[in-house]
Design an enzyme around this catalytic site. Structure first.
Site, PDB file in Angstrom:
ATOM      1  N   VAL A  41      11.543 -31.686  26.106  1.00  0.00           N
ATOM      2  CA  VAL A  41      10.171 -31.554  25.389  1.00  0.00           C
ATOM      3  C   VAL A  41       9.180 -31.981  26.424  1.00  0.00           C
ATOM      4  O   VAL A  41       8.068 -31.361  26.496  1.00  0.00           O
ATOM      5  CB  VAL A  41      10.161 -32.905  24.236  1.00  0.00           C
ATOM      6  CG1 VAL A  41       8.525 -33.195  24.017  1.00  0.00           C
ATOM      7  CG2 VAL A  41      10.887 -32.711  23.298  1.00  0.00           C
ATOM      8  N   LYS A  65      11.383 -40.858  23.300  1.00  0.00           N
ATOM      9  CA  LYS A  65      10.250 -41.049  24.160  1.00  0.00           C
ATOM     10  C   LYS A  65       9.015 -40.973  23.708  1.00  0.00           C
ATOM     11  O   LYS A  65       8.763 -40.159  22.845  1.00  0.00           O
ATOM     12  CB  LYS A  65      10.890 -39.853  25.373  1.00  0.00           C
ATOM     13  CG  LYS A  65      12.105 -40.097  26.278  1.00  0.00           C
ATOM     14  CD  LYS A  65      12.349 -38.828  26.837  1.00  0.00           C
ATOM     15  CE  LYS A  65      13.802 -39.112  27.275  1.00  0.00           C
ATOM     16  NZ  LYS A  65      14.463 -37.816  27.957  1.00  0.00           N
ATOM     17  N   GLY A  76      20.857 -42.298  22.598  1.00  0.00           N
ATOM     18  CA  GLY A  76      20.897 -43.930  22.239  1.00  0.00           C
ATOM     19  C   GLY A  76      21.613 -44.355  20.765  1.00  0.00           C
ATOM     20  O   GLY A  76      21.736 -45.311  20.549  1.00  0.00           O
ATOM     21  N   GLU A 109      30.207 -49.183  29.432  1.00  0.00           N
ATOM     22  CA  GLU A 109      29.364 -49.506  30.698  1.00  0.00           C
ATOM     23  C   GLU A 109      28.928 -50.774  30.598  1.00  0.00           C
ATOM     24  O   GLU A 109      28.759 -51.329  29.711  1.00  0.00           O
ATOM     25  CB  GLU A 109      27.882 -48.464  30.659  1.00  0.00           C
ATOM     26  CG  GLU A 109      28.351 -47.017  30.947  1.00  0.00           C
ATOM     27  CD  GLU A 109      27.075 -46.263  31.081  1.00  0.00           C
ATOM     28  OE1 GLU A 109      25.879 -46.743  30.677  1.00  0.00           O
ATOM     29  OE2 GLU A 109      27.066 -45.101  31.237  1.00  0.00           O
ATOM     30  N   LYS A 110      28.629 -51.355  32.031  1.00  0.00           N
ATOM     31  CA  LYS A 110      27.934 -52.590  32.363  1.00  0.00           C
ATOM     32  C   LYS A 110      26.694 -52.189  31.674  1.00  0.00           C
ATOM     33  O   LYS A 110      25.797 -51.475  31.823  1.00  0.00           O
ATOM     34  CB  LYS A 110      27.833 -52.773  33.806  1.00  0.00           C
ATOM     35  CG  LYS A 110      27.306 -54.111  34.394  1.00  0.00           C
ATOM     36  CD  LYS A 110      28.047 -55.285  34.201  1.00  0.00           C
ATOM     37  CE  LYS A 110      27.505 -56.483  34.586  1.00  0.00           C
ATOM     38  NZ  LYS A 110      28.260 -57.593  34.356  1.00  0.00           N
ATOM     39  N   GLU A 130      23.423 -39.396  31.758  1.00  0.00           N
ATOM     40  CA  GLU A 130      23.978 -38.120  30.921  1.00  0.00           C
ATOM     41  C   GLU A 130      23.181 -36.728  31.562  1.00  0.00           C
ATOM     42  O   GLU A 130      22.163 -36.919  32.178  1.00  0.00           O
ATOM     43  CB  GLU A 130      23.769 -38.221  29.445  1.00  0.00           C
ATOM     44  CG  GLU A 130      22.447 -38.948  28.976  1.00  0.00           C
ATOM     45  CD  GLU A 130      22.586 -38.975  27.630  1.00  0.00           C
ATOM     46  OE1 GLU A 130      22.264 -38.352  26.809  1.00  0.00           O
ATOM     47  OE2 GLU A 130      23.251 -40.322  26.999  1.00  0.00           O
ATOM     48  N   ARG A 174      19.319 -28.557  28.322  1.00  0.00           N
ATOM     49  CA  ARG A 174      18.275 -27.686  27.538  1.00  0.00           C
ATOM     50  C   ARG A 174      16.961 -27.653  28.255  1.00  0.00           C
ATOM     51  O   ARG A 174      16.859 -28.619  29.084  1.00  0.00           O
ATOM     52  CB  ARG A 174      18.062 -28.070  25.959  1.00  0.00           C
ATOM     53  CG  ARG A 174      17.718 -29.520  25.874  1.00  0.00           C
ATOM     54  CD  ARG A 174      17.218 -30.318  24.653  1.00  0.00           C
ATOM     55  NE  ARG A 174      16.650 -31.484  25.153  1.00  0.00           N
ATOM     56  CZ  ARG A 174      17.442 -32.618  24.964  1.00  0.00           C
ATOM     57  NH1 ARG A 174      18.922 -32.689  25.225  1.00  0.00           N
ATOM     58  NH2 ARG A 174      16.794 -33.878  25.300  1.00  0.00           N
ATOM     59  N   ILE A 192      22.815 -52.631  31.742  1.00  0.00           N
ATOM     60  CA  ILE A 192      21.793 -52.918  32.996  1.00  0.00           C
ATOM     61  C   ILE A 192      20.534 -53.429  32.264  1.00  0.00           C
ATOM     62  O   ILE A 192      19.827 -52.707  31.570  1.00  0.00           O
ATOM     63  CB  ILE A 192      21.580 -51.542  33.623  1.00  0.00           C
ATOM     64  CG1 ILE A 192      22.750 -50.934  34.187  1.00  0.00           C
ATOM     65  CG2 ILE A 192      20.387 -51.670  34.709  1.00  0.00           C
ATOM     66  CD1 ILE A 192      23.517 -51.612  35.231  1.00  0.00           C
ATOM     67  N   HIS A 228      14.160 -45.441  32.822  1.00  0.00           N
ATOM     68  CA  HIS A 228      14.925 -44.063  32.585  1.00  0.00           C
ATOM     69  C   HIS A 228      14.412 -43.191  33.347  1.00  0.00           C
ATOM     70  O   HIS A 228      13.025 -42.856  33.100  1.00  0.00           O
ATOM     71  CB  HIS A 228      14.971 -43.859  31.137  1.00  0.00           C
ATOM     72  CG  HIS A 228      15.443 -42.517  30.666  1.00  0.00           C
ATOM     73  ND1 HIS A 228      16.166 -41.830  29.465  1.00  0.00           N
ATOM     74  CD2 HIS A 228      14.900 -41.121  31.085  1.00  0.00           C
ATOM     75  CE1 HIS A 228      16.256 -40.854  29.345  1.00  0.00           C
ATOM     76  NE2 HIS A 228      15.623 -40.404  30.384  1.00  0.00           N
TER      77      HIS A 228
HETATM   78  C1  MV4 Z   1      21.837 -48.522  28.861  1.00  0.00           C
HETATM   79  C2  MV4 Z   1      21.173 -49.459  28.959  1.00  0.00           C
HETATM   80  C3  MV4 Z   1      21.483 -50.584  29.576  1.00  0.00           C
HETATM   81  N1  MV4 Z   1      22.601 -50.354  30.202  1.00  0.00           N
HETATM   82  N2  MV4 Z   1      22.877 -48.183  29.768  1.00  0.00           N
HETATM   83  C4  MV4 Z   1      20.566 -45.150  26.533  1.00  0.00           C
HETATM   84  C5  MV4 Z   1      19.948 -43.960  25.752  1.00  0.00           C
HETATM   85  C6  MV4 Z   1      18.427 -44.616  25.843  1.00  0.00           C
HETATM   86  N3  MV4 Z   1      17.759 -44.105  24.642  1.00  0.00           N
HETATM   87  C7  MV4 Z   1      18.852 -46.013  25.929  1.00  0.00           C
HETATM   88  N4  MV4 Z   1      19.967 -46.315  26.503  1.00  0.00           N
HETATM   89  C8  MV4 Z   1      20.246 -47.680  27.278  1.00  0.00           C
HETATM   90  N5  MV4 Z   1      21.359 -47.348  27.936  1.00  0.00           N
HETATM   91  C9  MV4 Z   1      23.284 -49.250  30.226  1.00  0.00           C
HETATM   92  N6  MV4 Z   1      24.464 -48.994  31.122  1.00  0.00           N
HETATM   93  C10 MV4 Z   1      20.056 -49.751  28.082  1.00  0.00           C
HETATM   94  C11 MV4 Z   1      19.726 -48.646  27.172  1.00  0.00           C
HETATM   95  C12 MV4 Z   1      18.463 -48.947  26.382  1.00  0.00           C
HETATM   96  C13 MV4 Z   1      18.634 -49.592  24.841  1.00  0.00           C
HETATM   97  C14 MV4 Z   1      19.873 -49.902  24.638  1.00  0.00           C
HETATM   98  C15 MV4 Z   1      19.889 -50.472  23.221  1.00  0.00           C
HETATM   99  C16 MV4 Z   1      19.066 -50.682  22.195  1.00  0.00           C
HETATM  100  C17 MV4 Z   1      17.677 -50.486  22.881  1.00  0.00           C
HETATM  101  C18 MV4 Z   1      17.590 -49.959  24.243  1.00  0.00           C
HETATM  102  C19 MV4 Z   1      16.160 -49.564  24.761  1.00  0.00           C
HETATM  103  C20 MV4 Z   1      16.259 -49.106  25.691  1.00  0.00           C
HETATM  104  C21 MV4 Z   1      17.279 -48.803  26.706  1.00  0.00           C
END
Ligand code: MV4
Length: 454
Positions: free
Chosen positions: A297, A239, A167, A202-203, A290, A294, A205, A210
């Protein structure tokens, strides 16, 4: 084929303890490495031998490749287990182990390198028929290219760092104007954080879940998936609660996501234990996100529902033994939940290291605590703030939830602040009970807003 006689554990804390336990059960001698800050730590006491590898700073100790390799050589260790964090996803370290004739308990340097290049991994998976979120073909080469992609797939889009993951350095752009601005912010941030400003698009979502799949693969080309983990309860990309199975997974869903995970692993000739992370949207569509190369946790929730010791599997695989099970023999039973208990102020989520003046661990049926903490131990400020993982298993999700609440109530940690009160709030939340949550769940806990686009 022969099993290792001695393994060096290139890590600390609860995961070093976890790995020592697996080694002991396999009859393998263990070598702990420790920094000046960890001379009294549990992993140092539990191992058969221990070696100081440097000062408290992780750059000079747990991330110090020459120091760790020298320790392996002088102790005649045949293999190194890297745990998670530190050098576990450093392709140079994996390569250096192999060059020194020491087995690296993990995947090949090439797999680690690909897992660390999120844009390329996405591209490889797409080509191999694993679904990915609509977005750029690999990395974007310029702001213009990012804009072109965004216009093709439609706003909102999310900009991610190729070297990121977990993130960091992400930005959500709702319009062309925002993308203009955020592209360069994300690039600068990625360059500062990772020394690599490469981005992909990426689009976006909304309300994603997760969901990740544990896989194990031997060196003979056999692959197994061990079911999914739902890790949607996160805060600032950390997490906090993980569970298996996912409350939204049906048999059909599990088969599909498991097959995608094995396809992803096969595509890169992966070996050892790994995790394939997916985004699941509100309609249940699955997209590759992704690959984590490894031990994670949250591996204990999978161990509870499958009965498989993932760390022992890693060691056996690294020693060249084939997997003993077929996919049809992997049976999931009951429900497991993990709460990460951090030395943090639960309201402000800032680290709170210090001395544990009193500790009493929960126990009883279906309760597991993975920790390196003991009465009177000190949680150093130099490393991450994980103090303990509390993992429970029940016959079904409601039993696992009430067991977790009971175990959280039993847990006594004095002297430092921990996230236990936060976990009690989550476990008592009706939406959590219903399994009705996504990665935005934590926002409503009235904690300071996540810094998105700020
Ligand atoms: C995203 C997403 C929405 N659309 N990818 C990726 C790593 C994970 N920790 C959060 N991630 C996200 N990937 C796509 N295509 C939304 C998240 C996301 C998030 C993104 C920005 C700020 C806060 C977030 C909190 C949860 C999930």
């Amino acid at each position: 084929m022969k099993l290792f006689k001695k393994i060096l554990i290139a890590n600390r804390g609860e995961i070093a303890v976890r790995i020592i336990r697996a080694c002991k059960e396999l009859g393998i001698r263990t070598v702990a490495v420790y920094s000046d800050a960890d001379k009294d730590s549990l992993h140092t006491k539990m191992a058969d031998e221990s070696i100081c590898i440097g000062p408290a700073s992780s750059a000079q100790s747990y991330n110090n490749i020459p120091s760790i390799l020298t320790s392996a050589e002088i102790t005649d260790s045949e293999a190194i287990h890297p745990g998670y964090g530190f050098l576990s996803e450093n392709p140079h370290f994996a390569e250096a182990c192999l060059t020194s004739g020491i087995a690296f308990i993990g995947p090949s340097p090439e797999s680690i390198r690909l897992g660390g290049d999120k844009a390329r991994a996405r591209q490889v998976m797409k080509r191999r028929g694993v679904p990915v979120v609509p977005g750029s073909e690999g990395a974007v080469v310029s702001e213009e290219a990012a804009m072109k992609t965004a216009k093709r797939i439609g706003f909102p889009v999310i900009i991610k760092a190729s070297a990121g993951g977990g993130g960091r350095g992400m930005r959500i752009a709702k319009s062309e104007e925002e993308l203009d601005k955020l592209y360069f912010m994300a690039q600068r941030e990625a360059l500062t954080a990772f020394g690599n400003g490469e981005l992909y698009v990426e689009k976006y979502i909304p309300a994603m879940r997760h969901i990740e799949v544990q896989i194990i693969a031997d060196t003979k080309g056999n692959f197994l998936h061990l079911g999914e983990r739902d890790c949607s309860i996160q805060r600032r990309h950390q997490k906090l609660v993980e569970e298996s199975p996912s409350p939204v997974a049906t048999e059909k869903f599990r088969k599909k996501i498991g097959e995608y995970a094995v396809k992803a692993a096969r595509a890169i000739k992966y070996k050892n234990a790994g995790t394939v992370e997916f985004i699941v949207d509100s309609e249940g569509n699955i997209y590759f996100m992704e690959m984590n190369t490894r031990l994670q946790v949250e591996h204990p929730v999978t161990e509870y529902v499958t009965g498989i010791d993932i760390v022992k599997e890693q060691i056996m695989i690294a020693a060249g033994f084939p997997l003993e099970m077929k996919q049809t023999q992997v049976k999931l039973s009951g429900h497991a939940i993990e709460c990460r208990i951090n030395a943090e102020d639960p309201d402000r989520f800032i680290p709170c290291p210090g001395k544990i003046t009193f500790l009493s661990l929960p126990g009883g049926p279906g309760v597991r605590v993975d920790t390196a903490a003991y009465n009177g131990c000190v949680i150093p400020s130099h490393y991450d703030s994980l103090v303990a993982k509390l993992i429970v298993h029940g016959k079904d999700r409601p039993e696992a939830i009430s067991r977790m609440k009971r175990a959280l109530d039993e847990f006594i940690i004095e002297g430092i602040k921990t996230t236990i009160p936060f976990h009690k709030k989550v476990l008592n939340d009706p939406e959590f009970f219903n399994g009705n949550f996504n990665t935005a769940f934590i926002e409503k806990f009235n904690s300071p807003a996540v810094a998105v686009n700020k």
